[in-house]
Scaffold this motif. Structure first.
Motif, mmCIF file in Angstrom:
data_model
loop_
_atom_site.group_PDB
_atom_site.id
_atom_site.type_symbol
_atom_site.label_atom_id
_atom_site.label_comp_id
_atom_site.label_asym_id
_atom_site.label_seq_id
_atom_site.Cartn_x
_atom_site.Cartn_y
_atom_site.Cartn_z
ATOM 1 N N VAL A 197 -1.583 -9.607 -5.853
ATOM 2 C CA VAL A 197 -1.963 -10.004 -4.332
ATOM 3 C C VAL A 197 -1.637 -8.934 -3.406
ATOM 4 N N PRO A 198 -2.218 -8.801 -2.362
ATOM 5 C CA PRO A 198 -1.634 -7.795 -1.394
ATOM 6 C C PRO A 198 -0.692 -8.382 -0.616
ATOM 7 N N CYS A 199 0.219 -7.420 -0.002
ATOM 8 C CA CYS A 199 1.414 -8.049 0.786
ATOM 9 C C CYS A 199 0.416 -8.671 2.062
ATOM 10 N N GLY A 200 1.022 -9.836 2.283
ATOM 11 C CA GLY A 200 0.340 -10.388 3.660
ATOM 12 C C GLY A 200 1.073 -9.883 4.782
ATOM 13 N N ARG B 234 0.663 -1.224 0.068
ATOM 14 C CA ARG B 234 0.123 0.038 -0.015
ATOM 15 C C ARG B 234 0.784 1.275 -0.035
ATOM 16 N N GLY B 235 0.552 2.290 -1.106
ATOM 17 C CA GLY B 235 1.437 3.390 -0.869
ATOM 18 C C GLY B 235 2.659 3.222 -1.778
ATOM 19 N N ILE B 236 2.925 2.158 -2.135
ATOM 20 C CA ILE B 236 4.435 1.948 -2.590
ATOM 21 C C ILE B 236 4.342 1.614 -4.193
ATOM 22 N N SER C 143 -8.748 -1.140 -1.524
ATOM 23 C CA SER C 143 -8.748 -2.476 -2.302
ATOM 24 C C SER C 143 -9.442 -2.292 -3.605
ATOM 25 N N ALA C 144 -10.654 -1.704 -3.213
ATOM 26 C CA ALA C 144 -11.302 -1.203 -4.605
ATOM 27 C C ALA C 144 -10.550 -0.391 -5.679
ATOM 28 N N GLU C 145 -9.729 0.564 -5.285
ATOM 29 C CA GLU C 145 -8.826 1.285 -6.138
ATOM 30 C C GLU C 145 -7.936 0.159 -7.033
ATOM 31 N N VAL C 146 -7.321 -0.677 -6.145
ATOM 32 C CA VAL C 146 -6.773 -1.699 -7.102
ATOM 33 C C VAL C 146 -7.690 -2.543 -7.935
ATOM 34 N N ILE C 147 -8.437 -2.853 -7.720
ATOM 35 C CA ILE C 147 -9.575 -3.645 -8.537
ATOM 36 C C ILE C 147 -9.781 -2.724 -9.640
ATOM 37 N N ASP C 148 -10.152 -1.747 -9.473
ATOM 38 C CA ASP C 148 -10.683 -0.808 -10.763
ATOM 39 C C ASP C 148 -9.505 -0.722 -11.672
#
Length: 284
Positions: free
Chosen positions: A218-221, A190-192, A240-245
């Motif tokens: 995938v998101p960082c676990g 996130r943010g990177i 998460s919604a921003e990534v999906i879009d």
């Protein structure tokens, strides 16, 4: 280089030549043998010149076979040598976040292109050199699974904490041009490497499709075992919604160009965003 024989198959052509456990295979048709991929590739022929180190010295044979297939040598490992370990210190490494007391093999960080082909492991390419890329193309070791994360060279170097991380991105187009299918993975922090950096990465990889045949994000676990590790902020519903879009936008473009989506967000994004996971048809 050489690979040491561990066992000889009964009734095989290797046994007929007199090869024994402990003998070392040196070359086939003057191609050095570094591992079992070399061995399988070069002996899968109706004729070849074999050179080996045996108990009484170096011996050579001109092998003539009725048909191609297994030659009859087995080795102590499926690689014929040791696994190549990871040289990175990724800010998102899941192995660094494992609890203590688990089986030892879970703590080994592999980064081996042979395991990528044989078992589907993802590699970063940071411990690879030009001759290894040449070998993959020559032997058509395909597909190869690559942990890309970002196509921004400076950012990739920072994320992997490896000065070669940006430099080896040049291997991606070389593999594609050489006819090697590639599956790409993006671990997003996130943010990177999300937002505009994600757009940059997807735009660059889009130009390598369809030989880049899949791109998964995938998101960082984040676990409870992150002491002294890079501080990660977990994704929330909005981010998460921003990534999906972004992912779906580029997936739609892939579908327009190639008739297939290629770019997929993992289920975690939909669950975090509170959105329904797409239907089966979405995943083709």
């Amino acid at each position: 280089m050489a690979i040491k024989i561990d066992r000889i198959d009964a009734g095989s052509e290797a046994e007929a030549l007199g090869l024994q456990p402990g003998d070392e295979l040196l070359s086939v048709d003057e191609n050095e043998l570094n591992d079992t991929l070399d061995y399988d590739f070069y002996t899968d022929s109706s004729s070849f010149h074999l050179k080996a180190k045996v108990a009484d010295g170096i011996r050579e044979w001109d092998v003539r076979r009725a048909e191609r297939g297994p030659f009859g040598c087995d080795f102590s490992t499926y690689l014929g040598d040791q696994k190549h370990s990871c040289s990175n210190h990724c800010m998102f490494c899941f192995i660094d976040q494992l609890p203590p007391g688990m089986r030892e093999s879970l703590y080994f960080k592999d980064d081996d292109e042979r395991l990528s082909f044989l078992f589907g492991n993802y590699i970063t390419m940071t411990n690879m050199q030009d001759h290894e890329i040449d070998r993959i193309i020559k032997m058509h070791i395909s597909p190869i699974n690559i942990s890309v994360h970002t196509t921004n060279p400076q950012l990739r170097g920072r994320m992997l904490a490896n000065k070669r991380a940006g430099e080896v991105l040049k291997y991606l187009p070389r593999l594609v041009e050489g006819g090697i299918a590639v599956n790409c993975q993006l671990v997003l922090c996130r943010g990177i490497n999300d937002g505009e950096e994600l757009r940059r990465t997807l735009g660059d990889l889009l130009e390598l499709t369809p030989m880049v045949q899949s791109i998964a994000a995938v998101p960082c676990g984040v676990t409870d075992y992150r002491e002294k590790l890079f501080k990660q902020t977990p994704y929330d519903a909005k981010t998460s919604a921003e990534v999906i879009d972004i992912m779906e936008e580029f997936g739609d473009e892939c579908k327009r160009r190639h008739g297939k989506r290629i770019i997929y967000p993992s289920d975690e994004w939909y669950l975090k965003a509170g959105r329904p996971i797409p239907p089966e048809e979405f995943y083709e």
